[in-house]
Design a protein around this motif. Structure first.
Motif, PDB file in Angstrom:
ATOM      1  N   ASP A  11       0.855  -1.184   0.000  1.00  0.00           N
ATOM      2  CA  ASP A  11       0.000   0.000   0.000  1.00  0.00           C
ATOM      3  C   ASP A  11       0.895   1.240   0.000  1.00  0.00           C
ATOM      4  OD1 ASP A  11      -2.091   1.722   0.127  1.00  0.00           O
ATOM      5  OD2 ASP A  11      -3.063   0.778   1.849  1.00  0.00           O
ATOM      6  N   TYR A  12       1.442   1.568  -1.156  1.00  0.00           N
ATOM      7  CA  TYR A  12       2.464   2.593  -1.247  1.00  0.00           C
ATOM      8  C   TYR A  12       1.938   4.001  -0.977  1.00  0.00           C
ATOM      9  CZ  TYR A  12       5.134  -1.183  -3.377  1.00  0.00           C
ATOM     10  OH  TYR A  12       5.766  -2.369  -3.601  1.00  0.00           O
ATOM     11  N   GLU A  13       0.691   4.249  -1.347  1.00  0.00           N
ATOM     12  CA  GLU A  13       0.144   5.589  -1.130  1.00  0.00           C
ATOM     13  C   GLU A  13       0.005   5.889   0.357  1.00  0.00           C
ATOM     14  OE1 GLU A  13      -0.500   8.104  -3.081  1.00  0.00           O
ATOM     15  OE2 GLU A  13       0.303   7.013  -4.803  1.00  0.00           O
ATOM     16  N   VAL A  14      -0.456   4.899   1.108  1.00  0.00           N
ATOM     17  CA  VAL A  14      -0.592   5.076   2.558  1.00  0.00           C
ATOM     18  C   VAL A  14       0.779   5.267   3.196  1.00  0.00           C
ATOM     19  CG1 VAL A  14      -1.321   3.991   4.710  1.00  0.00           C
ATOM     20  CG2 VAL A  14      -2.747   3.801   2.663  1.00  0.00           C
ATOM     21  N   LEU A  15       1.756   4.464   2.776  1.00  0.00           N
ATOM     22  CA  LEU A  15       3.098   4.571   3.335  1.00  0.00           C
ATOM     23  C   LEU A  15       3.729   5.917   3.003  1.00  0.00           C
ATOM     24  CD1 LEU A  15       4.487   0.989   2.584  1.00  0.00           C
ATOM     25  CD2 LEU A  15       3.658   1.891   4.763  1.00  0.00           C
ATOM     26  N   ARG A  16       3.517   6.378   1.798  1.00  0.00           N
ATOM     27  CA  ARG A  16       4.081   7.664   1.400  1.00  0.00           C
ATOM     28  C   ARG A  16       3.440   8.801   2.187  1.00  0.00           C
ATOM     29  NH1 ARG A  16       6.529   9.554  -3.521  1.00  0.00           N
ATOM     30  NH2 ARG A  16       6.299  11.806  -3.748  1.00  0.00           N
ATOM     31  N   HIS A  17       2.121   8.745   2.348  1.00  0.00           N
ATOM     32  CA  HIS A  17       1.414   9.793   3.077  1.00  0.00           C
ATOM     33  C   HIS A  17       1.836   9.813   4.544  1.00  0.00           C
ATOM     34  CE1 HIS A  17      -1.735  12.553   4.233  1.00  0.00           C
ATOM     35  NE2 HIS A  17      -2.218  11.681   5.114  1.00  0.00           N
ATOM     36  N   ARG A  18       1.974   8.635   5.145  1.00  0.00           N
ATOM     37  CA  ARG A  18       2.373   8.577   6.552  1.00  0.00           C
ATOM     38  C   ARG A  18       3.791   9.101   6.756  1.00  0.00           C
ATOM     39  NH1 ARG A  18       0.004   3.713  10.205  1.00  0.00           N
ATOM     40  NH2 ARG A  18      -2.213   4.055   9.769  1.00  0.00           N
ATOM     41  N   TRP A  19       4.690   8.739   5.852  1.00  0.00           N
ATOM     42  CA  TRP A  19       6.052   9.238   6.003  1.00  0.00           C
ATOM     43  C   TRP A  19       6.106  10.749   5.806  1.00  0.00           C
ATOM     44  CZ3 TRP A  19      10.090   7.921   8.415  1.00  0.00           C
ATOM     45  CH2 TRP A  19      11.312   8.557   8.164  1.00  0.00           C
ATOM     46  N   ASP A  20       5.268  11.260   4.939  1.00  0.00           N
ATOM     47  CA  ASP A  20       5.202  12.708   4.753  1.00  0.00           C
ATOM     48  C   ASP A  20       4.790  13.388   6.054  1.00  0.00           C
ATOM     49  OD1 ASP A  20       5.614  14.885   3.191  1.00  0.00           O
ATOM     50  OD2 ASP A  20       3.638  14.878   2.246  1.00  0.00           O
ATOM     51  N   GLN A  21       3.825  12.801   6.770  1.00  0.00           N
ATOM     52  CA  GLN A  21       3.406  13.349   8.057  1.00  0.00           C
ATOM     53  C   GLN A  21       4.529  13.245   9.094  1.00  0.00           C
ATOM     54  OE1 GLN A  21      -0.163  10.950   8.708  1.00  0.00           O
ATOM     55  NE2 GLN A  21      -1.434  12.759   8.380  1.00  0.00           N
ATOM     56  N   ILE A  22       5.191  12.098   9.136  1.00  0.00           N
ATOM     57  CA  ILE A  22       6.224  11.865  10.148  1.00  0.00           C
ATOM     58  C   ILE A  22       7.392  12.828   9.973  1.00  0.00           C
ATOM     59  CG2 ILE A  22       7.967  10.208  10.923  1.00  0.00           C
ATOM     60  CD1 ILE A  22       5.917   8.008  10.460  1.00  0.00           C
ATOM     61  N   GLN A  23       7.863  12.990   8.743  1.00  0.00           N
ATOM     62  CA  GLN A  23       9.007  13.871   8.537  1.00  0.00           C
ATOM     63  C   GLN A  23       8.642  15.327   8.822  1.00  0.00           C
ATOM     64  OE1 GLN A  23      10.555  14.830   4.758  1.00  0.00           O
ATOM     65  NE2 GLN A  23       8.708  14.312   3.614  1.00  0.00           N
ATOM     66  N   ALA A  24       7.390  15.709   8.564  1.00  0.00           N
ATOM     67  CA  ALA A  24       6.967  17.073   8.894  1.00  0.00           C
ATOM     68  C   ALA A  24       6.952  17.282  10.407  1.00  0.00           C
ATOM     69  CB  ALA A  24       5.584  17.335   8.305  1.00  0.00           C
ATOM     70  N   ILE A  25       6.471  16.287  11.151  1.00  0.00           N
ATOM     71  CA  ILE A  25       6.448  16.386  12.614  1.00  0.00           C
ATOM     72  C   ILE A  25       7.868  16.416  13.162  1.00  0.00           C
ATOM     73  CG2 ILE A  25       5.802  15.161  14.722  1.00  0.00           C
ATOM     74  CD1 ILE A  25       3.314  14.180  13.282  1.00  0.00           C
ATOM     75  N   LEU A  26       8.745  15.587  12.601  1.00  0.00           N
ATOM     76  CA  LEU A  26      10.135  15.569  13.055  1.00  0.00           C
ATOM     77  C   LEU A  26      10.791  16.934  12.863  1.00  0.00           C
ATOM     78  CD1 LEU A  26      11.407  12.108  11.697  1.00  0.00           C
ATOM     79  CD2 LEU A  26      10.781  12.684  14.038  1.00  0.00           C
ATOM     80  N   ARG A  27      10.629  17.521  11.703  1.00  0.00           N
ATOM     81  CA  ARG A  27      11.256  18.815  11.413  1.00  0.00           C
ATOM     82  C   ARG A  27      10.688  19.926  12.296  1.00  0.00           C
ATOM     83  NH1 ARG A  27      14.509  20.142   6.929  1.00  0.00           N
ATOM     84  NH2 ARG A  27      15.426  18.231   6.109  1.00  0.00           N
ATOM     85  N   HIS A  28       9.354  19.964  12.397  1.00  0.00           N
ATOM     86  CA  HIS A  28       8.732  21.064  13.126  1.00  0.00           C
ATOM     87  C   HIS A  28       9.011  20.968  14.624  1.00  0.00           C
ATOM     88  CE1 HIS A  28       6.290  24.495  13.659  1.00  0.00           C
ATOM     89  NE2 HIS A  28       5.200  23.882  14.106  1.00  0.00           N
ATOM     90  N   SER A  29       8.930  19.777  15.194  1.00  0.00           N
ATOM     91  CA  SER A  29       9.189  19.614  16.624  1.00  0.00           C
ATOM     92  C   SER A  29      10.653  19.912  16.958  1.00  0.00           C
ATOM     93  CB  SER A  29       8.833  18.194  17.073  1.00  0.00           C
ATOM     94  OG  SER A  29       9.575  17.227  16.352  1.00  0.00           O
TER      95      SER A  29
END
Length: 263
Positions: free
Chosen positions: A115-133
Motif C-alpha cells: 500500500d504505497y500511497e498510505v506509506l508515502r502519506h504517513r512518512w510525509d506526516q512523520i518527517q513534517a512532525i520531526l522537522r517542526h518539533s
C-alpha cells in the motif's frame, strides 16, 4: 520551554499539540509511554546523584563555610539541577515520541508492504512532525548544551578568585556537575537514535519491499524517503551520533585537562 512571543505559542504548546493531535498517536502510544518511563527513571537517577554529590562536597567543606551559606548554596544548586533535569526530560520525551513514530512506521510498512500511497502519506506526516518539533526545541537544546559550559567556567573562575588550586577542591567542585554532562550525552544520544533510525529506514524497506524483485512503486517510495533526509535538525544541521561523541570528548577533555593541571 514556556517562553512565547506575543501572538505565538510556546515550545511546550506546539510540541504537545503536534503529538497529541496526531492521528497515529493511538498506534504507537504504548511504545512511547514505555520509553518515557525509562527516560524518567534515568533523569531522576542523575538528578539524585548530582544533588547527593554536591551535598557531600559541601559537608566536606562545612568547616570553612557558614551553615546559612551552605544551605542557600545547596537550595540554589538543587533548584538549578531540577530545572536542568526537567528540560532534559522534556527533550527525551519528545525524542521518544519521534523514535516511536519511526519504529511504528517500520512495522506498518511490514504489514502494508504494497500500500504505497498510505506509506508515502504517513512518512510525509512523520518527517513534517520531526522537522517542526525539532525546530521548536532547538533553543532549548542550545541552552541545555551551554549550561554545563557556564557552570564549569564559573566554577573555575571561583577557584581562581579564591586562589585554591588543590586537586581535591577542584574535584569536589566539578564532580557533581559531571552528572549534568551525562544528562546532555543521554539527550544527544536519544537525538542521534532518532536520526539513525531515519537513516537506516531506507535500507530496511529496500530489503522488505524490493526483496522479491524490482518494483517501480516501491522504488519511488524508497527514493522519496531517502531524499527527504529526515531526522533531528538543529539550526538546519542534522544531529546524529557524531555530535554526541564530539560534545562528550570536548567536555571530558576539558575536565581532565583541568584536573591534570591541578595535580
Amino acid at each position: 520551554l514556556n517562553f512565547r512571543r506575543p501572538g505565538q505559542q510556546s515550545a511546550v504548546q506546539v510540541t504537545s499539540e503536534m503529538f497529541t493531535n496526531n492521528k497515529m498517536l493511538p498506534e504507537y502510544v504504548d511504545l512511547w509511554l514505555e520509553r518515557c518511563r525509562r527516560s524518567g527513571r534515568e533523569v531522576l537517577c542523575l538528578w539524585f546523584l548530582s544533588v547527593a554529590t554536591e551535598t557531600a562536597a559541601l559537608l566536606l567543606k562545612s568547616d570553612n563555610l557558614n551553615p546559612g551559606t551552605t544551605a542557600v548554596h545547596l537550595v540554589v544548586f538543587a533548584t538549578v539541577a531540577t530545572w536542568f533535569s526537567a528540560l532534559s526530560l522534556y527533550l527525551l520525551l519528545v525524542c521518544c515520541a519521534q523514535a516511536a513514530m519511526v519504529d511504528h512506521y517500520s512495522v506498518t510498512a511490514a504489514e502494508q508492504s504494497r500500500d504505497y500511497e498510505v506509506l508515502r502519506h504517513r512518512w510525509d506526516q512523520i518527517q513534517a512532525i520531526l522537522r517542526h518539533s525539532a525546530q521548536c526545541l532547538t533553543p532549548c537544546l542550545l541552552i541545555l548544551t551551554l549550561t554545563p559550559v557556564i557552570v564549569v567556567v564559573t566554577s573555575i573562575i571561583e577557584l581562581i578568585m579564591e586562589n585554591e588550586y588543590d586537586s581535591q577542591t577542584i574535584l569536589l567542585e566539578l564532580f557533581p556537575k559531571a552528572f549534568w554532562l551525562l544528562g546532555i550525552i543521554r539527550v544527544l544520544s536519544k537525538i542521534g537514535e532518532v536520526t539513525g533510525k531515519c537513516d537506516r529506514l531506507p535500507v530496511f524497506l529496500n530489503s522488505l519491499l524490493l526483496g522479491d524483485g524490482f518494483d517501480e512503486e516501491g522504488f519511488r517510495l524508497l527514493d522519496f524517503i531517502e531524499r527527504s533526509k529526515a531526522g533531528f535538525y538543529a539550526f538546519d544541521a542534522k544531529v546524529d551520533y557524531s555530535v554526541m561523541s564530539k560534545v562528550a570528548s570536548v567536555f571530558s577533555g576539558g575536565l581532565l585537562a583541568l584536573l591534570v593541571k591541578a595535580v
